[in-house]
Design an enzyme around this catalytic site. Structure first.
Site, short mmCIF file in Angstrom:
data_model
loop_
_atom_site.label_atom_id
_atom_site.label_comp_id
_atom_site.label_asym_id
_atom_site.label_seq_id
_atom_site.Cartn_x
_atom_site.Cartn_y
_atom_site.Cartn_z
N ALA A 188 0.83 -1.11 0.41
CA ALA A 188 0.15 -0.16 -0.39
C ALA A 188 0.91 1.04 -0.15
CB ALA A 188 -1.15 0.39 1.41
N ASP A 244 -5.46 -0.85 -5.73
CA ASP A 244 -6.20 -0.46 -6.40
C ASP A 244 -5.90 -0.41 -8.04
OD1 ASP A 244 -3.47 -0.08 -7.19
OD2 ASP A 244 -3.08 1.44 -5.12
N HIS A 258 -4.15 -10.33 -4.21
CA HIS A 258 -5.40 -9.59 -3.49
C HIS A 258 -5.92 -9.42 -4.20
CE1 HIS A 258 -2.39 -8.96 0.58
NE2 HIS A 258 -3.11 -10.31 -0.34
N CYS A 305 -25.10 -15.68 -10.52
CA CYS A 305 -24.92 -16.01 -12.22
C CYS A 305 -23.38 -15.95 -12.79
CB CYS A 305 -26.06 -15.05 -13.36
SG CYS A 305 -25.70 -13.72 -12.80
N CYS A 330 -27.52 -7.42 -8.52
CA CYS A 330 -27.16 -8.08 -10.45
C CYS A 330 -28.74 -8.45 -10.33
CB CYS A 330 -27.09 -9.64 -10.04
SG CYS A 330 -26.81 -10.02 -11.89
N CYS A 370 -30.06 -10.03 -11.70
CA CYS A 370 -30.83 -11.74 -11.07
C CYS A 370 -31.38 -11.57 -9.48
CB CYS A 370 -30.09 -12.80 -11.63
SG CYS A 370 -28.20 -12.94 -10.70
N THR A 414 5.70 -1.66 2.02
CA THR A 414 4.60 -2.91 2.88
C THR A 414 5.28 -2.94 3.78
OG1 THR A 414 3.54 -5.71 2.66
CG2 THR A 414 6.24 -4.87 0.96
P1 OAD Z 1 0.76 -1.61 5.30
O1 OAD Z 1 -0.25 -0.37 5.63
O2 OAD Z 1 0.79 -2.55 6.27
O3 OAD Z 1 2.19 -1.36 5.05
C1 OAD Z 1 2.51 -0.22 3.93
C2 OAD Z 1 3.55 0.71 4.35
O4 OAD Z 1 4.42 1.63 3.79
C3 OAD Z 1 3.89 0.85 5.81
O5 OAD Z 1 5.37 0.20 6.16
C4 OAD Z 1 4.17 2.18 5.92
O6 OAD Z 1 5.13 2.68 6.58
C5 OAD Z 1 4.83 2.02 4.10
N1 OAD Z 1 5.01 3.83 3.81
C6 OAD Z 1 3.78 3.95 3.23
N2 OAD Z 1 3.92 5.17 2.30
C7 OAD Z 1 4.86 5.49 2.07
C8 OAD Z 1 5.74 5.48 1.66
N3 OAD Z 1 5.54 7.35 0.51
N4 OAD Z 1 6.86 5.75 1.18
C9 OAD Z 1 7.75 4.44 1.87
N5 OAD Z 1 7.24 3.48 2.31
C10 OAD Z 1 5.49 4.17 2.89
O7 OAD Z 1 -0.02 -2.52 3.79
P2 OAD Z 1 0.54 -3.75 3.27
O8 OAD Z 1 2.09 -4.14 3.19
O9 OAD Z 1 0.45 -3.83 1.68
O10 OAD Z 1 -5.15 -6.76 1.61
O11 OAD Z 1 -1.19 -4.65 3.82
C11 OAD Z 1 -1.27 -5.76 3.55
C12 OAD Z 1 -2.78 -6.00 2.89
O12 OAD Z 1 -3.55 -5.84 4.58
C13 OAD Z 1 -3.18 -5.35 1.80
O13 OAD Z 1 -2.96 -5.77 0.67
C14 OAD Z 1 -4.50 -5.38 2.15
C15 OAD Z 1 -4.70 -5.14 3.77
O14 OAD Z 1 -5.56 -5.46 4.52
C16 OAD Z 1 -6.64 -6.45 1.34
O15 OAD Z 1 -6.89 -5.59 1.06
C17 OAD Z 1 -7.38 -8.01 0.88
#
Ligand code: OAD
Length: 239
Positions: free
Chosen positions: A23, A105, A120, A131, A149, A151, A189
């Site tokens: 994210a 996204d 994801h 359907c 939907c 249906c 992440t």
């Molecule tokens: P997280 O919100 O857990 O982690 C995002 C990381 O990005 C954090 O550690 C922030 O420090 C870092 N971050 C944010 N903005 C940044 C920037 N501009 N530059 C550098 N780092 C930055 O998000 P994910 O690890 O993607 O699931 O989360 C995993 C999953 O948890 C997601 O896919 C989602 C959620 O439940 C679903 O939607 C199914």
């Protein structure tokens, strides 16, 4: 920054790069992440956020699920940022094998990167549960209440909810590409969500790089860790 020069050297020396995104790659496009101090999970909801995004919530409280989904995950207007665009250039130069993303996204696709594994799912695919009729995201985000939907079935976003399996094709593609990569760049992440985060363990190549504002559980295993804003890092890199 010394670390950016090091990353540049690794990119220059690599020809099968895989970029594993979360994210944080999209925050510069105006989309909140989940777990950082400004993330979505800091907000108060009717239920804990993990439940709001679960298959159980979709089944048991569909009104609440869609209220959350439509108000918090609508990123139809978001545009790719400097990191997404850098990856497009890297792919065009024949150096990027794949992007593996946890993001729903669609921004890697909007940046026209062709080889993207969406672990994801995506907000852009929605199907009737009954359907299997396809619906575009606008129908889901713009309708009142629960999207239905013709249906009578409920339209379900093709997004992996807590309690659901990852899509097999995306997962297998990710494993294959990561295990063959010479450079794995993990970016934006927290690496806290399984099974996605364990994909890092499939990497057998030369350099594991993590670019993230906050620490991750894999930092100690990486050859290079950059705790900085992705935009600041990728703006300085050349293809
Ligand atoms: P997280 O919100 O857990 O982690 C995002 C990381 O990005 C954090 O550690 C922030 O420090 C870092 N971050 C944010 N903005 C940044 C920037 N501009 N530059 C550098 N780092 C930055 O998000 P994910 O690890 O993607 O699931 O989360 C995993 C999953 O948890 C997601 O896919 C989602 C959620 O439940 C679903 O939607 C199914």
């Amino acid at each position: 920054m010394k670390e950016i020069e090091l990353l540049q050297e690794m990119i220059d020396a690599s020809s099968h790069i895989v970029f594993f995104s979360g994210a944080g790659v999209s925050t510069a496009s105006g989309i909140k992440d989940f777990r950082s101090k400004d993330g979505l999970y800091q907000e108060k909801f009717k239920y804990p956020p993990e439940y709001m995004l679960s298959a159980a919530c979709f089944d048991e409280h569909p009104e609440d699920f869609f209220q959350f989904y439509k108000s918090k995950l609508n990123c139809l207007e978001a545009r790719p940022n400097v990191t997404h665009m850098y990856l497009k250039k890297l792919e065009d130069a024949g150096k990027l094998s794949a992007v593996v993303t946890q993001n729903i996204d669609g921004l890697h696709g909007k940046a026209e990167v062709s080889c993207v594994y969406e672990l994801h799912g995506t907000i852009y695919e929605n199907y009737c549960e009954k359907c299997h009729q396809f619906y575009p995201a606008e129908i889901v985000f713009e309708c009142e209440g629960i999207p239905k939907c013709h249906c009578g079935g409920t339209i379900k976003p093709n997004v992996v909810l807590y309690g659901e399996m990852l899509p097999e094709d995306a997962y297998n593609g990710a494993v294959l590409n990561i295990s063959k990569a010479d450079l794995l760049i993990v970016a934006g992440t927290s690496l806290l969500v399984e099974p996605a985060s364990s994909l890092v363990r499939c990497f057998q190549g030369k350099h594991l790089v993590i670019v993230n504002l906050d620490e991750t559980p894999y930092d100690s295993q990486a050859d290079l860790v950059i705790h900085a804003n992705l935009e600041d890092v990728f703006r300085q890199l050349k293809v």
